[in-house]
Design an enzyme around this catalytic site. Structure first.
Site, PDB file in Angstrom:
ATOM      1  N   LYS A 152      40.021  48.136  25.032  1.00  0.00           N
ATOM      2  CA  LYS A 152      38.825  48.997  25.043  1.00  0.00           C
ATOM      3  C   LYS A 152      38.866  49.981  23.875  1.00  0.00           C
ATOM      4  CE  LYS A 152      38.249  48.738  30.070  1.00  0.00           C
ATOM      5  NZ  LYS A 152      38.719  49.313  31.340  1.00  0.00           N
ATOM      6  N   GLY A 206      32.481  37.014  41.089  1.00  0.00           N
ATOM      7  CA  GLY A 206      33.516  37.840  41.724  1.00  0.00           C
ATOM      8  C   GLY A 206      32.968  39.246  41.896  1.00  0.00           C
ATOM      9  N   VAL A 252      32.224  41.745  39.705  1.00  0.00           N
ATOM     10  CA  VAL A 252      31.118  42.170  38.841  1.00  0.00           C
ATOM     11  C   VAL A 252      29.910  41.240  39.007  1.00  0.00           C
ATOM     12  CG1 VAL A 252      30.454  42.824  36.507  1.00  0.00           C
ATOM     13  CG2 VAL A 252      32.823  43.111  37.216  1.00  0.00           C
TER      14      VAL A 252
END
Ligand code: NDP
Ligand code: HSE
Length: 429
Positions: A205, A12, A14
């Protein structure tokens, strides 16, 4: 030059970025890694889909076994995203003695401990630089360059999609929905953009960064979370009037061995460098007890910026310069640190009320704030309709508990129609 075969799971945004970098920078990558990298297989779900890039025959597959059972493939790059199959495929690949590179923060934040343990048992490497802040090399920064420091705080804009949306709403006056659609078209958003918009992506994250920075396992469920869905054009305008810009911040602070962890929309002074981090850019401000303040800035999403971090990890594996034991901090083997209850957190607040245009309403509200030890720094009042008035307050530093108690009472006032917004302020002091 020796050849090395790798496989990419996912082609996709990335995945295609990684492919492009490996082609475009082949010479430099060969020099730096000492290997000629061949992408032997790419796993996709729909093998017949029309793709931007034409791949050599036989590279695309929709069967993971073509990769797991091929002993000549040494590194598996996981870029399919999501939880189920991504995790399963990484485990199977490690058990087949393949090193892993991933950009999947959801999996690293949820099952990092389990995955690092398997990597150690199987004596393979597990790299995840692209999982936090796209192209910014923050994991290496914390794991290598800043290891001389005790890290005191990390404050970051770490989700490109929400920063894109807030920047476009603030600077171009476009709607939330339009801005989200643009971010999706540019390939910044997660497959399910609620992960971006509601703050989950930033929470994953932050959990990864805080675990590494504070040397403890930070469970993402312990992080206070609020997304940007309720941010309106009215709040953006009021924030500007008071001299602030609204950003989705991820905040991790350590004080007296206790952690304060939160992700929420935040008013930040418009003259702070963070306020000028726009569009898909991310920025992370780290405070270490030796280095002082350090700010990293770069693109937090997108095919090439994220691909840059992924290919950097592939090269690191080929150089074999970090052993899995360096990842112990995130696998919970270090000291336990307590996470503060969010009621104990303190900040300044922006609070906007919709009230009836009647005498005494301002006094009644101010009295309740005062009784609860919340002091007001500034206030503005606008008559926007013959039936109601907007009252916006900025408070001094107050505890979340005192703000909550005040607002509970203010809500009960007869002349208060609604508490329309409560947004924390970060002054970076
Ligand atoms: P995309 O949705 O663009 O691509 C996903 C790819 O994976 C597609 O090629 C899809 O196949 C394939 N795929 C999905 N599920 C399966 C499955 N079960 N089996 C086989 N193939 C599958 O995702 P992105 O490239 O945007 O994101 C990938 C990862 O990178 C995610 O973990 C994301 O969080 C992370 N990331 C993304 C960033 C970005 O800017 N987009 C930045 C940093 C991290 P098909 O093409 O056939 O549909
Ligand atoms: N959806 C994520 C973002 C991708 O917008 O930041 C990068 O992790």
């Amino acid at each position: 030059m020796e050849k090395v075969k790798i496989a990419i799971l996912g082609f996709g945004n990335v995945g295609t970025g990684v492919w492009k970098i490996l082609q475009e920078n082949r010479k430099e990558i060969m020099k730096r890694s000492n290997y000629d990298i061949e992408v032997a297989k790419i796993l996709v779900s729909d093998i017949n889909k029309k793709r931007e890039i034409e791949l050599p025959k036989g590279v695309l597959t929709n069967n993971i076994d073509d990769i797991i059972n091929d002993d000549s493939i040494k590194i598996v790059v996981e870029l399919i995203g999501g939880r189920g199959q991504a995790k399963e495929y990484m485990i199977r690949a490690m058990k087949a003695k393949k090193h892993i590179v991933t950009a999947n923060k959801l999996v690293v934040a949820n099952w990092g401990e389990e995955l690092f343990k398997i990597a150690e048992e199987e004596n393979v490497l597990f790299y995840y630089e692209a999982s936090v802040a796209g192209g910014i090399p923050i994991i290496r920064e914390i794991n290598e360059s800043l290891t001389a420091n005790r890290i005191e705080q990390i404050i970051g804009i770490i989700n490109g999609t929400t920063n894109y949306i807030l920047s476009k709403m603030t600077n171009d006056g476009i709607s939330f929905d339009e801005a989200l659609k643009e971010a999706q078209d540019k390939g910044y958003a997660e497959a399910d953009p609620t992960s971006d918009v509601d703050g989950f992506d930033a929470v994953y994250k932050l959990a990864i960064m805080a675990s590494l920075a504070f040397g403890t396992k930070v469970d993402h469920d312990c992080i206070y979370r609020e997304g940007i869905r309720n941010i309106s054009a009215v709040d953006i305008e009021y924030a500007q009037k008071f001299g602030y810009t609204i950003k989705l911040l991820a905040i991790a602070k350590e004080e007296n061995n206790k952690l304060e962890l939160r992700v929420h929309p935040t008013l930040i002074p418009s003259n702070h460098p963070m306020a000028n981090v726009n569009d898909v850019f991310n920025a992370i401000l780290i405070k270490g007890n030796a280095v002082g303040e350090l700010m990293l800035y770069g693109k937090g999403a997108g095919d090439l910026p994220t691909g840059s971090a992924v290919v950097g990890d592939i090269i690191s594996i080929l150089r074999n310069n970090v052993k899995p034991s360096d990842l112990k901090a995130i696998s919970g083997e270090e000291d336990f640190k307590e996470v503060k209850n969010s009621d104990e957190n303190e900040s300044e607040f922006y609070i906007r009320l919709n009230v009836k245009d009647r005498a005494g309403v301002l006094g009644d509200t101010a009295k309740i704030f005062g009784k609860n030890n919340v002091s007001i720094t500034s206030l503005t009042q606008d008559v926007v309709h013959k039936e109601y008035v907007l009252l916006a307050f900025i408070t001094h530093k107050s505890s979340e508990r005192n703000i909550r108690e005040s607002l509970k009472k203010i809500k009960e006032l007869e002349n208060v129609n609604e508490i329309e917004s409560i947004i924390r302020i970060e002054s970076f002091n």
